[in-house]
Design an enzyme around this catalytic site. Structure first.
Site, PDB file in Angstrom:
ATOM      1  N   CYS A 168      42.556 -66.681  -0.022  1.00 49.23           N
ATOM      2  CA  CYS A 168      42.389 -67.896  -0.835  1.00 49.23           C
ATOM      3  C   CYS A 168      41.449 -68.869  -0.160  1.00 49.23           C
ATOM      4  CB  CYS A 168      43.721 -68.626  -0.987  1.00 49.23           C
ATOM      5  SG  CYS A 168      44.972 -67.692  -1.801  1.00 49.23           S
ATOM      6  N   VAL A 209      38.043 -70.194  -1.722  1.00 50.35           N
ATOM      7  CA  VAL A 209      37.931 -71.550  -2.269  1.00 50.35           C
ATOM      8  C   VAL A 209      36.730 -72.271  -1.663  1.00 50.35           C
ATOM      9  CG1 VAL A 209      39.055 -73.817  -2.450  1.00 50.35           C
ATOM     10  CG2 VAL A 209      40.380 -71.753  -2.862  1.00 50.35           C
TER      11      VAL A 209
END
Lengths: 463, 567
Positions: free
Chosen positions: A106, A110
């Site tokens: 993640c 991101v």
């Protein structure tokens, strides 16, 4: 236990309770371990890597090594290039793998880290030594599940490594090779697929292959990179194969299609060889595309399975079953339960994908039209549904054992992860012999339950 | 570094050479960094160790993340606090039932440890923000479970996309009328789990402690802090203290309810087990409520006896002191024969411990109880004070990573600051050699020149085993099977390999027996097959008459020669 769970099903749009899936990177890490001499590398915060290694270790009870870029806040703000560069330098100097398989998390997704650029730079700067490989897959946890993470890494193997050497069709057909993409199954299953293939006498390349990596014998020695796993040369040669047999729509078909696009290798897109007919299809495909006859030994294995089915089917017939797990596993297993005349009642997966519902509707259409088929659903809802309309058997991963205990329903552990029993580490569930083992487990669970719960006058010596 | 070939022959007796051997393969920058974290001990004057610093990228480490320290360790065991992980599915999933914090909630209470609740964040929330989904998830959780309070635990993407979990907590608190609290424990916030412990301490202190001023009625009333009830440890401690007449209001965080945490500021004394994970709460409770804290250790028989005497001394009651001595005598009576039996078998054997932020220190006492030697030890995520003692606290440099973690400004509560001892009483106790708020760390108790290794890497562990050949290692799940593949038994000291409890006297007996099992099991002796040991040792082919068979006179009927097991 689970006393906050009631039969009343209140609508939920946002809250996931007791998930029947986990995140992409763990699947990518598992797939990477199926390459010979490979170090999986997690590009993100070190917690991801720690969780995945711990979880895989609990499932396999084997060393699971992987490295991490160990992001702290600085890397999260300025990007992970410095961490990746230092990591690759350390990995090749200290551990010296043949290949590093990077997956993202993640965090690195991101902030938009560009992994191919980082690999390119590391190559230019000679941080990746000549003759060594670095491949990658994008696996943010906010997309897909551990199954798509696995599929992405297998696809990454094809993207980075597979090549068509330019040999003529005649040359390739002179000594034909088939690819087998086995799917998200245990090392014991991959070992069994290889046994069957050897028995059939077909030349194959199987990738990934975690047998010989995550089912090591105890010989007093630790090897970070054991002899198992598909070699880089084997994966490269997959582009020269006459065909690919890909097992499982979600975990394996994307890589087979990628290989077709890249090297024009056609593929037979099958389901996992659980049970009788799915194994038949696998054997049939090997026979046809490998240009061999089915040996008598395989025919006998099939016959023994069928004999057990005819001997024991009274105990399976009509039993209501809840099945929860990864989509490829659930689809193929449900097919087997239908072959056993069982009645799948709830057929659930935590992963997402319309194919799951479409395919199961086909499988269950006439046989169990009332079955509830759901994707993107969790164990909390399964438990609520069971409270409303019970079943005779639950099949799922270890997390389902709480429901089994609370509702006093026989339970068979199946799929990923199994954290509290040992059989999956050594005994396959694929092929005819695997189907026999599954049958035995189901039969034992049902009859053990009957023996424990039935009235004394119905307690019988012989079944 | 790699071009400078180190030709030193490494012996067990030369730890400096062992260290050099461990560092030899590293690139220069890595060797420099790791060199500061591998220290030759001096118990009289512990040298400075590099600790709580960043893990080197690419090094295979034991460490986890801030979320794991906050959600997994400190918050997780509060069984009736409904906890929602805000983020994609993985983090919450891995923290679900994977630590062995056993709980026995009262009848009718929902045990949320059996539930994994999260917002299963998807790509559109990453792009457009996840606050709405979080608020909705909290509403749904409340509608289904009606909990007393809800905690929100943040994962990496939450901080990066700028979701304000604290604002959502305030909004939902107002909407639902229950306590809702947010934790900014994103995985990248610190260098290890340790940052998460601190964040959890702050949150518990701000949001729960002090909400209920009604104390439990008890003459001697304390909390046990930094005890997580792995395998039932807290129950052992609680039972022992109860036997002595001491009441535990709350164990943070092991088998503990939200209501117990609310009133844990009403006790007379805080005992700190795991200094690393909970010293912040102990310090803040002292400042705000005047509750003194002392270091306790219930791991090991001698350590337990010492701790009980220290607690009795604090309460300064003859009745309690006598009772404590009586209990120690009783417990030791049962323990001594087991300890002596096992000590006789394993005295002088070597152990190494690499785990946690206190266990690598505490478990040394258990091994010492049975005469075993600690050849090397180190923590996974501790700070310098856990190695060198709290006296070094003023000299610890606050780096950029530590600065990220909020230090709460705490002042004495104008109404509730009620120390259980007067300054004179405290001074008198200190004059008598009683140490308050003190932790001397691991190093003072370890032998001179023993290797102390912080955040040990996979490579260093391999070297250590190769050179020291320990008889047993205490570590975690990620190392366990690496170590055991080398034929060395490994005890997981996070999960206890699903056994335990190991705390207090009863737990010590369990541990001695467990070590005995691991050191005497036959399994490691079967590694070499008989044909490799002695190719001529196969059972010979012989002729056997029926008469001979009946009379059982043949060699093969007699007890067989050792076939590996005795090896």
């Amino acid at each position: 236990m689970l006393n906050g769970t009631t039969a009343e099903i209140k609508p939920r749009e946002a809250l996931r309770i007791n998930p029947a899936k986990t995140c992409q990177p763990i699947g990518a890490m598992y797939a990477a371990l199926g390459i010979n001499g490979c170090m999986p590398h997690s590009h993100g915060s070190q917690g991801c890597c720690s969780y995945h290694r711990s979880h895989l270790t609990r499932h396999f009870k084997e060393p699971v090594v992987a490295t991490t870029s160990s992001f702290t806040e600085g890397a999260s703000v300025f990007g992970g290039l410095a961490n990746m560069t230092q990591a690759l330098s350390n990995i090749f100097t200290i551990y010296n793998p043949k290949i590093v398989a990077v997956h993202t998390t993640c965090l690195s997704e991101v902030i938009g880290d560009d992994i191919p650029m980082m690999i390119k730079k590391a190559k230019e700067e000679k941080i990746i030594p000549d003759g060594k490989y670095v491949i990658h897959a994008n696996t943010p946890s906010f997309v897909g599940s551990h199954v798509t993470g696995f599929a992405s890494m297998v696809t990454g193997m094809v993207k980075y490594l597979a090549e068509a050497s330019g040999k003529s069709e005649a040359q390739l057909k002179a000594e034909p090779q088939l690819n087998v993409i086995p799917g998200y199954i245990d090392p014991a299953d991959m070992r069994e697929l290889k046994r069957i293939i050897k028995e059939m006498g077909v030349k194959t390349v199987m990738f990934p292959d975690t047998s010989g990596v995550l089912d090591l014998p105890q010989d007093g020695q630790y090897r970070m990179f054991p002899s198992g796993g598909a070699t880089i040369e084997e994966i490269k040669s997959s582009g020269d194969s006459v065909g690919t047999i890909a097992l499982g729509h979600f975990a394996s078909h994307p890589a087979a299609i990628e290989l077709d696009e890249k090297c024009k290798v056609p593929s037979a897109l099958l389901e996992l060889p659980y049970g009788l007919t799915n194994t038949d299809k696998f054997i049939h495909a090997l026979r046809t595309h490998g240009g061999v006859d089915v040996p008598g030994s395989i025919g006998q294995e099939r016959g023994r399975l069928l004999d057990a089915m005819s001997d024991m089917h009274q105990y399976f017939h009509g039993k209501r079953v809840a099945i929860v797990g990864d989509p490829d596993h659930v689809i193929a297993l449900t097919q087997f339960l239908v072959e056993l005349d069982m009645k799948p009642a709830y057929v659930f997966t935590g992963s997402s994908g319309k194919h799951f519902e479409q395919r199961l509707t086909e499988i269950l259409g006439n046989h169990a039209p009332d079955a509830m088929i759901k994707q993107n659903v969790d164990l909390f809802e399964l438990h609520q549904q069971i409270k409303n309309n019970p079943v005779d058997l639950i099949i799922g991963n270890t997390y389902s054992k709480y429901i089994s205990r609370v509702e006093n329903i026989p339970f068979v552990r199946f799929g990923f992860p199994v954290l509290d029993r040992m059989g999956h580490r050594y005994f396959p569930a694929v092929g005819y012999m695997g189907a026999l083992r599954l049958m035995e487990k189901i039969n034992d669970a049902l009859l053990d339950h009957k023996d424990r719960e039935c009235a004394e006058e119905n307690f019988e010596l012989i079944q | 570094m790699s071009e400078e070939t180190n030709t030193t022959t490494v012996t067990e007796l030369d730890p400096a050479a062992v260290k050099a051997e461990m560092l030899k393969i590293y690139p220069a920058k890595t060797a420099k960094k790791r060199g500061k974290q591998i220290i030759l001990n001096d118990p009289d004057n512990p040298p400075e160790i590099g600790a709580n610093t960043r893990t080197v990228p690419g090094i295979i480490t034991q460490r986890g993340c801030t979320y794991a320290g906050c959600r997994g360790v400190v918050m997780g065991p509060i069984y009736d606090l409904l906890q929602i992980t805000h983020g994609p599915v993985g983090c919450g999933y891995y923290a679900w039932q994977t630590r062995r914090n056993l709980v026995r909630p009262p009848e009718g209470t929902t045990n949320y440890l059996q539930y994994c609740m999260n917002t299963d964040m998807q790509e559109d929330q990453i792009v457009f923000g996840g606050e709405k989904k979080l608020a909705q998830a909290i509403r749904e959780a409340y509608a289904i479970f009606k909990p007393k309070a809800i905690a929100i635990l943040s994962t990496c993407p939450v901080g990066l996309i700028g979701d304000d979990v604290h604002a959502v907590a305030r909004q939902m608190k107002e909407e639902l009328g229950i306590n809702v609290m947010g934790f900014s424990c994103e995985g990248y916030k610190g260098v290890s789990q340790s940052a998460g412990h601190h964040i959890a301490n702050n949150g518990v202190f701000k949001n729960i402690i002090g909400l209920d001023d009604k104390p439990d009625e008890a003459e001697f009333n304390m909390n046990i802090l930094g005890e997580y009830n792995i395998g039932g440890d807290a129950w052992e401690i609680d039972t022992l203290l109860r036997k002595c007449g001491i009441h535990v209001t709350a164990t943070l965080s092991g088998d503990v309810s939200y209501d117990q945490v609310k009133k844990c500021h009403t006790v007379q004394l805080n005992g700190v087990m795991c200094h690393r994970s909970i010293n912040y709460i102990a310090e803040m409770m002292e400042k705000k409520f005047g509750i003194p804290w002392i270091k306790v250790n219930f791991i090991g028989a001698e350590a337990t006896a010492k701790t009980l005497r220290k607690i009795a001394k604090f309460f300064d009651s003859k009745k309690l002191t006598d009772r404590v001595e009586e209990v120690i005598a009783q417990e030791m009576l049962a323990l001594r024969p087991v300890r002596e039996e096992i000590k006789a078998k394993h005295k002088g054997k070597k152990a190494a411990l690499f785990v946690g932020g206190s266990r690598a220190h505490h478990y040394q006492d258990l091994f010492r109880d049975i005469g075993m030697e600690i050849v090397s030890a180190g923590y996974e995520f501790a700070h310098r004070d856990d190695y060198e003692g709290r006296k070094v606290l003023p000299t610890i440099k606050v780096d950029a990573d530590s600065r990220n973690i909020e230090e709460l400004h705490v002042e004495a509560d104008p109404e509730r600051f009620k120390p259980s001892k007067t300054p004179e009483q405290i001074a008198a106790l200190e004059a008598g050699g009683f140490n308050f708020k003190d932790y001397e760390g691991m190093m003072v108790e370890m032998k001179k020149l023993t290797l102390v290794i912080d955040d040990i890497s996979h490579h260093e562990m391999e070297k250590l085993i190769e050179i020291y050949k320990p008889d047993i290692i205490g570590s975690g799940i990620k190392d366990k099977f690496v170590i055991e593949k080398m034929g060395v038994p490994c005890k997981q000291l996070h999960s206890y390999d699903y056994s335990g409890p190991y705390a207090a006297f009863g737990g010590a007996i369990n541990f001695y027996r467990e070590v005995d099992r691991m050191l005497t099991t036959k399994v490691w002796k079967f590694i070499t097959p008989p044909w490799e040991k002695d190719p001529q040792s196969a059972t010979p082919l012989t002729h056997t008459t029926k008469t001979e068979a009946k009379n059982e006179t043949k060699a093969w009927r007699k007890p067989a020669a050792a076939d590996g097991a005795e090896g």
